[in-house]
Design a protein around this motif. Structure first.
Motif, PDB file in Angstrom:
ATOM      1  N   LEU A   1      47.841  36.327  32.289  1.00  0.00           N
ATOM      2  CA  LEU A   1      48.236  36.843  33.599  1.00  0.00           C
ATOM      3  C   LEU A   1      47.059  37.517  34.292  1.00  0.00           C
ATOM      4  CD1 LEU A   1      50.476  37.403  35.650  1.00  0.00           C
ATOM      5  CD2 LEU A   1      50.993  39.509  34.394  1.00  0.00           C
ATOM      6  N   TRP A   2      46.260  38.251  33.531  1.00  0.00           N
ATOM      7  CA  TRP A   2      45.052  38.865  34.104  1.00  0.00           C
ATOM      8  C   TRP A   2      44.121  37.794  34.668  1.00  0.00           C
ATOM      9  CZ3 TRP A   2      40.164  38.087  31.682  1.00  0.00           C
ATOM     10  CH2 TRP A   2      39.098  38.714  32.345  1.00  0.00           C
ATOM     11  N   GLN A   3      43.968  36.674  33.950  1.00  0.00           N
ATOM     12  CA  GLN A   3      43.125  35.593  34.464  1.00  0.00           C
ATOM     13  C   GLN A   3      43.628  35.085  35.806  1.00  0.00           C
ATOM     14  OE1 GLN A   3      42.109  32.396  31.701  1.00  0.00           O
ATOM     15  NE2 GLN A   3      42.599  33.724  29.972  1.00  0.00           N
ATOM     16  N   ILE A   4      44.934  34.864  35.896  1.00  0.00           N
ATOM     17  CA  ILE A   4      45.516  34.337  37.131  1.00  0.00           C
ATOM     18  C   ILE A   4      45.310  35.313  38.289  1.00  0.00           C
ATOM     19  CG2 ILE A   4      47.665  33.658  38.257  1.00  0.00           C
ATOM     20  CD1 ILE A   4      48.652  32.787  35.434  1.00  0.00           C
ATOM     21  N   ARG A   5      45.582  36.586  38.045  1.00  0.00           N
ATOM     22  CA  ARG A   5      45.527  37.584  39.113  1.00  0.00           C
ATOM     23  C   ARG A   5      44.098  37.860  39.572  1.00  0.00           C
ATOM     24  NH1 ARG A   5      50.129  40.631  39.945  1.00  0.00           N
ATOM     25  NH2 ARG A   5      48.887  42.413  40.616  1.00  0.00           N
ATOM     26  N   SER A   6      43.122  37.675  38.692  1.00  0.00           N
ATOM     27  CA  SER A   6      41.742  37.995  39.061  1.00  0.00           C
ATOM     28  C   SER A   6      40.922  36.772  39.480  1.00  0.00           C
ATOM     29  CB  SER A   6      41.037  38.699  37.901  1.00  0.00           C
ATOM     30  OG  SER A   6      40.951  37.848  36.776  1.00  0.00           O
ATOM     31  N   LEU A   7      41.494  35.574  39.388  1.00  0.00           N
ATOM     32  CA  LEU A   7      40.749  34.349  39.647  1.00  0.00           C
ATOM     33  C   LEU A   7      40.210  34.294  41.074  1.00  0.00           C
ATOM     34  CD1 LEU A   7      39.838  31.488  38.798  1.00  0.00           C
ATOM     35  CD2 LEU A   7      42.090  30.664  39.538  1.00  0.00           C
ATOM     36  N   ARG A   8      38.925  33.969  41.191  1.00  0.00           N
ATOM     37  CA  ARG A   8      38.286  33.691  42.484  1.00  0.00           C
ATOM     38  C   ARG A   8      37.675  32.303  42.394  1.00  0.00           C
ATOM     39  NH1 ARG A   8      36.327  38.955  41.382  1.00  0.00           N
ATOM     40  NH2 ARG A   8      34.212  38.153  41.045  1.00  0.00           N
ATOM     41  N   ILE A   9      38.358  31.303  42.938  1.00  0.00           N
ATOM     42  CA  ILE A   9      37.943  29.914  42.720  1.00  0.00           C
ATOM     43  C   ILE A   9      36.628  29.565  43.402  1.00  0.00           C
ATOM     44  CG2 ILE A   9      40.307  29.132  42.341  1.00  0.00           C
ATOM     45  CD1 ILE A   9      40.288  28.002  45.178  1.00  0.00           C
ATOM     46  N   ASP A  10      36.166  30.385  44.345  1.00  0.00           N
ATOM     47  CA  ASP A  10      34.900  30.108  45.033  1.00  0.00           C
ATOM     48  C   ASP A  10      33.725  30.858  44.424  1.00  0.00           C
ATOM     49  OD1 ASP A  10      36.058  28.365  46.949  1.00  0.00           O
ATOM     50  OD2 ASP A  10      36.784  30.095  48.088  1.00  0.00           O
ATOM     51  N   ASP A  11      33.946  31.483  43.281  1.00  0.00           N
ATOM     52  CA  ASP A  11      32.898  32.231  42.595  1.00  0.00           C
ATOM     53  C   ASP A  11      32.656  31.585  41.227  1.00  0.00           C
ATOM     54  OD1 ASP A  11      31.298  34.017  41.219  1.00  0.00           O
ATOM     55  OD2 ASP A  11      32.345  35.806  41.935  1.00  0.00           O
ATOM     56  N   PRO A  12      31.671  30.663  41.120  1.00  0.00           N
ATOM     57  CA  PRO A  12      31.456  29.940  39.862  1.00  0.00           C
ATOM     58  C   PRO A  12      31.195  30.853  38.669  1.00  0.00           C
ATOM     59  CG  PRO A  12      30.268  28.860  41.642  1.00  0.00           C
ATOM     60  CD  PRO A  12      30.787  30.158  42.191  1.00  0.00           C
ATOM     61  N   ALA A  13      30.423  31.918  38.868  1.00  0.00           N
ATOM     62  CA  ALA A  13      30.129  32.824  37.759  1.00  0.00           C
ATOM     63  C   ALA A  13      31.396  33.503  37.259  1.00  0.00           C
ATOM     64  CB  ALA A  13      29.090  33.861  38.189  1.00  0.00           C
ATOM     65  N   HIS A  14      32.266  33.872  38.184  1.00  0.00           N
ATOM     66  CA  HIS A  14      33.523  34.506  37.798  1.00  0.00           C
ATOM     67  C   HIS A  14      34.423  33.510  37.072  1.00  0.00           C
ATOM     68  CE1 HIS A  14      36.694  37.492  38.002  1.00  0.00           C
ATOM     69  NE2 HIS A  14      37.519  36.573  38.473  1.00  0.00           N
ATOM     70  N   CYS A  15      34.457  32.263  37.550  1.00  0.00           N
ATOM     71  CA  CYS A  15      35.250  31.223  36.875  1.00  0.00           C
ATOM     72  C   CYS A  15      34.768  31.022  35.450  1.00  0.00           C
ATOM     73  CB  CYS A  15      35.163  29.911  37.653  1.00  0.00           C
ATOM     74  SG  CYS A  15      36.059  29.903  39.216  1.00  0.00           S
ATOM     75  N   LEU A  16      33.447  31.005  35.254  1.00  0.00           N
ATOM     76  CA  LEU A  16      32.906  30.819  33.908  1.00  0.00           C
ATOM     77  C   LEU A  16      33.281  31.990  33.013  1.00  0.00           C
ATOM     78  CD1 LEU A  16      31.176  29.105  32.006  1.00  0.00           C
ATOM     79  CD2 LEU A  16      29.163  30.350  32.833  1.00  0.00           C
ATOM     80  N   MET A  17      33.229  33.204  33.548  1.00  0.00           N
ATOM     81  CA  MET A  17      33.601  34.379  32.761  1.00  0.00           C
ATOM     82  C   MET A  17      35.063  34.318  32.324  1.00  0.00           C
ATOM     83  SD  MET A  17      35.381  37.461  32.942  1.00  0.00           S
ATOM     84  CE  MET A  17      35.499  37.892  34.686  1.00  0.00           C
TER      85      MET A  17
END
Length: 306
Positions: A268-284
């Motif tokens: 749930l934390w992954q879903i709520r914090s996801l920023r699909i336009d931020d590749p570094a954040h997606c990788l994290m």
């Protein structure tokens, strides 16, 4: 030659770049040992399946199986990645994140990569034959899925389903290793793991959306786009529900339930914090799934012994 020579764009500064002998580095990169997160994600369903057997038997599961699955997962992940790079070498050369991989960058020839792939697969086979006949047959059946996966992104927006079939196969392995057959807990675990893989690999695929669109590669990231959080709720929700059913059917008790709740809150934390336009954040976020999986495995082990 500079210190950066041969480094893969999205995996710099790791132990392979710093510590490994130069002659081994291209092969370690082919096997993704410079970024072993994929090997961990292949391993975790194997360990979950061992955890299920422990909960069914109400004692510590076979620790030798834990070790064998660790070795086998890293060997077969390396073989699978080498096969993927052989198939995708022309496509990888067109994508910014992948053009520095060993084959498109010329660090390794196609013949050398093929020999290396066979050697890794042989290690995996030697590990597999340490198990009983049912497990060997189950393991060999996975090869077809592994073989066709690299081609799926050329023909369907759902290659993540095929990746889920391949990466979750370990969920089917631990149960026959202990009992000589497949039962509902293993099948439910497999289905839940597939849903989990579809979710986290969609996050991963958002790193390459623009390049994929340009060269005609398909993915759930391109299919879902802004609807990704809603679709992830569906797949992650299915993963939690199916894995919970598998654990309860295997005899899981309150510690397992606590573990599945922790697993669910992590997703749930992954879903709520996801920023699909931020590749570094997606990788994290993608990498964080190792922690989610290990939390659940730890709960399975505790449930088995308490």
């Amino acid at each position: 030659m500079s210190d950066n020579a041969g480094r893969v764009a999205d995996a710099t500064g790791n132990w392979v770049d710093v510590l490994a002998p130069a002659v081994t580095r291209p092969y370690l990169r082919l096997a993704r040992l410079d970024r072993p997160i994929g090997s961990w994600l292949l391993l975790i369903p194997c360990w979950w399946s061992v955890g299920l057997t422990g909960m069914r038997l109400h004692h510590v599961p076979n620790l030798w199986h834990v070790v064998l699955f660790f070795i086998g997962a890293f060997a077969m992940r390396g073989a699978g990645c080498t096969w993927n790079d052989l198939v995708d070498r022309d496509l990888d050369a067109k994508v910014e994140r992948t053009r520095s991989r060993p084959i498109p960058s010329g660090q390794v020839t196609v013949a050398q990569a093929t020999i290396f792939m066979v050697a890794q697969a042989l290690v995996g086979f030697l590990v597999l034959i340490q198990f009983n006949r049912a497990t060997v047959i189950c393991g060999l059946a996975s090869l077809l899925v592994i073989a066709i996966y690299p081609f799926m992104k050329r023909i369907t927006y759902w290659p993540q389903i095929v990746l889920g079939l391949a990466f979750s196969w370990g969920a089917l392995m631990g149960w026959p290793a202990a009992f000589g057959r497949l039962d509902w807990p293993a099948l439910l675990l497999y289905a839940g793991s597939i849903a989990w893989v579809i979710g986290y690999d969609t996050i991963y695929a958002h790193q390459d959306r623009e390049d994929d669109l340009m060269i005609g590669i398909k993915s759930t990231a391109l299919l879902f786009q802004e609807n990704t959080p809603r679709m992830m709720r569906i797949f992650y929700g299915a993963a939690v529900a199916l894995i919970c059913l598998a654990g309860i059917d295997a005899g899981g008790r309150w510690i397992f339930i606590a573990g599945i709740l922790a697993f669910a809150f992590h997703l749930l934390w992954q879903i709520r914090s996801l920023r699909i336009d931020d590749p570094a954040h997606c990788l994290m976020l993608f990498k964080s799934n190792r922690n989610a999986g290990l939390i659940l495995f730890g709960a399975m082990l505790l449930d088995a012994v308490v």
